[in-house]
Enzyme design. Structure first.
Site, PDB file in Angstrom:
ATOM      1  N   THR A 108       0.807  -1.214   0.000  1.00 15.66           N
ATOM      2  CA  THR A 108       0.000   0.000   0.000  1.00 15.66           C
ATOM      3  C   THR A 108       0.842   1.268   0.000  1.00 15.66           C
ATOM      4  O   THR A 108       0.326   2.345  -0.296  1.00 15.66           O
ATOM      5  CB  THR A 108      -0.968   0.017   1.198  1.00 15.66           C
ATOM      6  OG1 THR A 108      -0.223  -0.116   2.402  1.00 15.66           O
ATOM      7  CG2 THR A 108      -1.984  -1.107   1.085  1.00 15.66           C
ATOM      8  N   CYS A 109       2.122   1.170   0.325  1.00 13.57           N
ATOM      9  CA  CYS A 109       2.995   2.358   0.284  1.00 13.57           C
ATOM     10  C   CYS A 109       3.200   2.831  -1.153  1.00 13.57           C
ATOM     11  O   CYS A 109       3.336   4.029  -1.397  1.00 13.57           O
ATOM     12  CB  CYS A 109       4.339   2.056   0.926  1.00 13.57           C
ATOM     13  SG  CYS A 109       4.225   1.737   2.691  1.00 13.57           S
ATOM     14  N   ILE A 110       3.235   1.891  -2.077  1.00 18.83           N
ATOM     15  CA  ILE A 110       3.427   2.258  -3.490  1.00 18.83           C
ATOM     16  C   ILE A 110       2.203   1.911  -4.336  1.00 18.83           C
ATOM     17  O   ILE A 110       2.269   1.909  -5.561  1.00 18.83           O
ATOM     18  CB  ILE A 110       4.701   1.599  -4.079  1.00 18.83           C
ATOM     19  CG1 ILE A 110       4.640   0.078  -3.997  1.00 18.83           C
ATOM     20  CG2 ILE A 110       5.942   2.147  -3.412  1.00 18.83           C
ATOM     21  CD1 ILE A 110       5.740  -0.635  -4.762  1.00 18.83           C
TER      22      ILE A 110
END
Length: 141
Positions: A108-110
């Site tokens: 979910t960070c990228i």
């Protein structure tokens, strides 16, 4: 005097998620044309699109599409500023040989959804349903 006239300008109303919106939202990162990986990836892209259409037709379709978006990006709606980086789909080539690790993964960070390379749509559907049904969603549920 007319607050409802200005509501669309001042208040964001996220669009209802559909299979078409979800498909257009994700940038699919395929291997080079002609590579041995590419044909397996293209098969899974077809599974992905068919899965989105099937989910949309289900009774819990909108909430399941929101859960898919949340699984991939951490957000269950499309925000007014969209996503940065754009959500993408990659493929789990190294896991295709291990039958015990045939689940999708997400970062979910990228905003990246990583799909397993499965042979049949039924396997793909089972894998996606299991992953979505067994994720905590950042404790929001």
């Amino acid at each position: 005097m007319y607050p409802e006239s200005f509501k669309p300008l001042m208040c964001h109303e996220p669009p209802a998620l559909t299979s078409e919106i979800m498909d257009q939202l994700f940038n699919i990162r395929l291997s080079s044309v002609g590579s041995t990986k590419r044909s397996a990836e293209e098969r899974v892209v077809l599974f992905w699109r068919y899965y989105l259409q099937n989910v949309e037709e289900e009774e819990e379709g909108p909430s399941k599409l929101a859960k898919m978006l949340g699984f991939s990006t951490g957000a269950t709606v499309i925000t007014p500023v969209r996503f940065s980086p754009q959500p993408s789909i990659e493929f789990l080539h190294e896991q295709s040989v291990s039958p015990s690790r045939r689940l999708p993964m997400a970062n979910t960070c990228i905003n990246c959804l990583k799909l397993p390379l499965l042979e049949t749509y039924d396997q793909f559907k089972e894998s996606m349903d299991f992953a979505l049904g067994n994720t905590q969603g950042f404790g929001r549920e």
